[in-house]
Structure formats: structure tokens, C-alpha cells
Design a protein around this motif. Structure first.
Motif, PDB file in Angstrom:
ATOM      1  N   GLU A  29     -40.866  42.505  72.807  1.00  0.00           N
ATOM      2  CA  GLU A  29     -39.589  42.928  71.911  1.00  0.00           C
ATOM      3  C   GLU A  29     -39.750  42.522  70.255  1.00  0.00           C
ATOM      4  N   VAL A  30     -39.875  41.236  70.343  1.00  0.00           N
ATOM      5  CA  VAL A  30     -40.220  40.534  68.969  1.00  0.00           C
ATOM      6  C   VAL A  30     -41.058  41.241  68.245  1.00  0.00           C
ATOM      7  N   SER A  31     -42.316  41.762  68.511  1.00  0.00           N
ATOM      8  CA  SER A  31     -43.386  42.167  67.948  1.00  0.00           C
ATOM      9  C   SER A  31     -42.768  43.580  67.508  1.00  0.00           C
ATOM     10  N   ARG A  32     -42.129  44.257  68.313  1.00  0.00           N
ATOM     11  CA  ARG A  32     -41.632  45.611  67.896  1.00  0.00           C
ATOM     12  C   ARG A  32     -40.492  45.447  66.789  1.00  0.00           C
ATOM     13  N   THR A  33     -39.624  44.423  66.803  1.00  0.00           N
ATOM     14  CA  THR A  33     -38.669  44.356  65.786  1.00  0.00           C
ATOM     15  C   THR A  33     -39.289  43.648  64.508  1.00  0.00           C
ATOM     16  N   ASP A  34     -40.688  43.106  64.379  1.00  0.00           N
ATOM     17  CA  ASP A  34     -41.020  42.548  63.506  1.00  0.00           C
ATOM     18  C   ASP A  34     -41.456  43.811  62.397  1.00  0.00           C
ATOM     19  N   HIS A  35     -41.760  44.877  62.622  1.00  0.00           N
ATOM     20  CA  HIS A  35     -42.178  46.028  61.887  1.00  0.00           C
ATOM     21  C   HIS A  35     -41.279  46.919  61.627  1.00  0.00           C
ATOM     22  N   VAL A  36     -40.045  46.497  61.713  1.00  0.00           N
ATOM     23  CA  VAL A  36     -38.694  47.241  61.414  1.00  0.00           C
ATOM     24  C   VAL A  36     -38.640  47.195  59.827  1.00  0.00           C
ATOM     25  N   THR A  37     -38.588  48.072  59.218  1.00  0.00           N
ATOM     26  CA  THR A  37     -38.366  48.197  57.866  1.00  0.00           C
ATOM     27  C   THR A  37     -36.890  47.959  57.552  1.00  0.00           C
ATOM     28  N   PRO A  38     -36.704  47.048  56.633  1.00  0.00           N
ATOM     29  CA  PRO A  38     -35.321  46.479  56.200  1.00  0.00           C
ATOM     30  C   PRO A  38     -34.558  47.663  55.637  1.00  0.00           C
ATOM     31  N   PRO A  39     -33.031  47.840  55.428  1.00  0.00           N
ATOM     32  CA  PRO A  39     -32.313  48.737  54.970  1.00  0.00           C
ATOM     33  C   PRO A  39     -32.577  48.648  53.602  1.00  0.00           C
ATOM     34  N   ALA A  40     -32.564  49.751  52.771  1.00  0.00           N
ATOM     35  CA  ALA A  40     -32.654  49.673  51.712  1.00  0.00           C
ATOM     36  C   ALA A  40     -31.258  49.090  50.899  1.00  0.00           C
ATOM     37  N   PRO A  41     -31.225  48.414  49.752  1.00  0.00           N
ATOM     38  CA  PRO A  41     -30.062  47.645  49.323  1.00  0.00           C
ATOM     39  C   PRO A  41     -29.200  48.810  48.859  1.00  0.00           C
ATOM     40  N   ALA A  42     -28.045  48.322  49.006  1.00  0.00           N
ATOM     41  CA  ALA A  42     -26.801  49.246  48.388  1.00  0.00           C
ATOM     42  C   ALA A  42     -26.984  49.559  46.790  1.00  0.00           C
ATOM     43  N   ALA A  43     -26.714  50.583  46.390  1.00  0.00           N
ATOM     44  CA  ALA A  43     -26.715  51.063  44.920  1.00  0.00           C
ATOM     45  C   ALA A  43     -25.681  50.319  44.561  1.00  0.00           C
ATOM     46  N   PRO A  44     -25.903  49.914  43.413  1.00  0.00           N
ATOM     47  CA  PRO A  44     -24.880  48.909  42.464  1.00  0.00           C
ATOM     48  C   PRO A  44     -23.552  49.781  42.188  1.00  0.00           C
ATOM     49  N   GLU A  45     -22.253  49.173  42.416  1.00  0.00           N
ATOM     50  CA  GLU A  45     -21.036  49.640  42.055  1.00  0.00           C
ATOM     51  C   GLU A  45     -21.030  49.925  40.610  1.00  0.00           C
ATOM     52  N   PRO A  46     -20.477  51.152  39.961  1.00  0.00           N
ATOM     53  CA  PRO A  46     -20.517  51.450  38.693  1.00  0.00           C
ATOM     54  C   PRO A  46     -19.328  50.869  38.310  1.00  0.00           C
ATOM     55  N   PRO A  47     -19.058  50.474  37.047  1.00  0.00           N
ATOM     56  CA  PRO A  47     -18.411  49.744  36.252  1.00  0.00           C
ATOM     57  C   PRO A  47     -16.927  50.506  36.281  1.00  0.00           C
ATOM     58  N   THR A  48     -15.749  49.718  36.461  1.00  0.00           N
ATOM     59  CA  THR A  48     -14.355  50.272  36.460  1.00  0.00           C
ATOM     60  C   THR A  48     -14.226  51.050  35.097  1.00  0.00           C
ATOM     61  N   GLU A  49     -13.016  51.781  35.021  1.00  0.00           N
ATOM     62  CA  GLU A  49     -12.468  52.276  33.771  1.00  0.00           C
ATOM     63  C   GLU A  49     -12.059  51.082  33.032  1.00  0.00           C
ATOM     64  N   LYS A  50     -11.406  50.163  33.776  1.00  0.00           N
ATOM     65  CA  LYS A  50     -10.701  48.915  33.150  1.00  0.00           C
ATOM     66  C   LYS A  50     -11.927  48.039  32.202  1.00  0.00           C
ATOM     67  N   GLU A  51     -12.998  47.935  33.123  1.00  0.00           N
ATOM     68  CA  GLU A  51     -14.126  47.183  32.351  1.00  0.00           C
ATOM     69  C   GLU A  51     -14.506  47.940  31.156  1.00  0.00           C
ATOM     70  N   ILE A  52     -14.855  49.046  31.410  1.00  0.00           N
ATOM     71  CA  ILE A  52     -15.527  49.854  30.193  1.00  0.00           C
ATOM     72  C   ILE A  52     -14.504  49.805  29.278  1.00  0.00           C
ATOM     73  N   SER A  53     -13.117  49.944  29.215  1.00  0.00           N
ATOM     74  CA  SER A  53     -12.192  50.130  28.256  1.00  0.00           C
ATOM     75  C   SER A  53     -12.133  48.501  27.572  1.00  0.00           C
ATOM     76  N   ILE A  54     -12.275  47.716  28.248  1.00  0.00           N
ATOM     77  CA  ILE A  54     -12.170  46.383  27.703  1.00  0.00           C
ATOM     78  C   ILE A  54     -13.421  46.295  26.730  1.00  0.00           C
ATOM     79  N   ARG A  55     -14.639  46.443  27.500  1.00  0.00           N
ATOM     80  CA  ARG A  55     -15.909  46.320  26.517  1.00  0.00           C
ATOM     81  C   ARG A  55     -15.823  46.981  25.517  1.00  0.00           C
ATOM     82  N   ALA A  56     -15.432  48.457  25.631  1.00  0.00           N
ATOM     83  CA  ALA A  56     -15.225  49.315  24.322  1.00  0.00           C
ATOM     84  C   ALA A  56     -14.320  48.734  23.401  1.00  0.00           C
TER      85      ALA A  56
END
Length: 99
Positions: A29-56
């Protein structure tokens, strides 16, 4: 006495065989799970409108508060924050095991 010793020995051998079989199953069982590909990392969250406005606003102030260039500063802020978020998500990704 001999019978008791023989029974005890037989029980020990049987216990060893059962334990070995369980170990084989667990290892499989351990051998079967050793070769499982880890899930892809989540895509980064886009900046919020408030963050963009403050930086602008910060960029606008740094440029001397020019009139009529609000869209330019908004787009520049959006680009900066998006790139920053992408870079930070790349730094926090766990290292993949190449094996």
C-alpha cells in the motif's frame, strides 16, 4: 511438556507468518502511494480592486499627481501586483521529490 512447547512454537511461527503477511500488505500500500503525483499548487489569487487602487494612488503621488493619467497608473499597479503575487506563489511552492 513437549506438547505445550510445540503448541507454543507453532503459535509463534503462525504469529510471525501473519505479521509478515500484514507487513507485506502495508508495504504494498505504501509503495502504491509513494508514486502518486502531488496536486498542482493553486493559482495565485489576483489582486483586489482595492489593492490595485491603493497602489495606483501611490504611483500617481510618486509621479507628482499628474492629471488625466489615472488609467495608466491603474494598469501599472495591476501589472505590478499581479507579477508580485505570481513570484511569491512560486517561492512558496514545496520542492517536488524527483524520485
Amino acid at each position: 511438556m513437549k506438547d505445550t512447547a510445540a503448541v507454543g512454537l507453532s503459535a509463534a511461527v503462525l504469529g510471525l507468518e501473519i505479521g509478515t503477511e500484514l507487513a507485506r500488505k502495508t508495504l504494498a500500500e505504501v509503495s502504491r502511494t509513494d508514486h502518486v503525483t502531488p496536486p498542482a499548487p493553486a493559482a495565485p489569487e489576483p489582486p483586489t480592486e482595492k489593492e490595485i487602487s491603493i497602489r495606483a494612488y501611490q504611483l500617481w503621488e510618486q509621479a507628482g499627481c499628474p492629471e488625466g493619467r489615472d488609467k495608466e497608473f491603474y494598469l501599472q499597479a495591476e501589472k505590478e501586483l499581479s507579477e508580485k503575487e505570481t513570484l511569491s506563489s512560486m517561492r512558496t511552492r514545496p520542492a517536488l521529490n524527483p524520485e
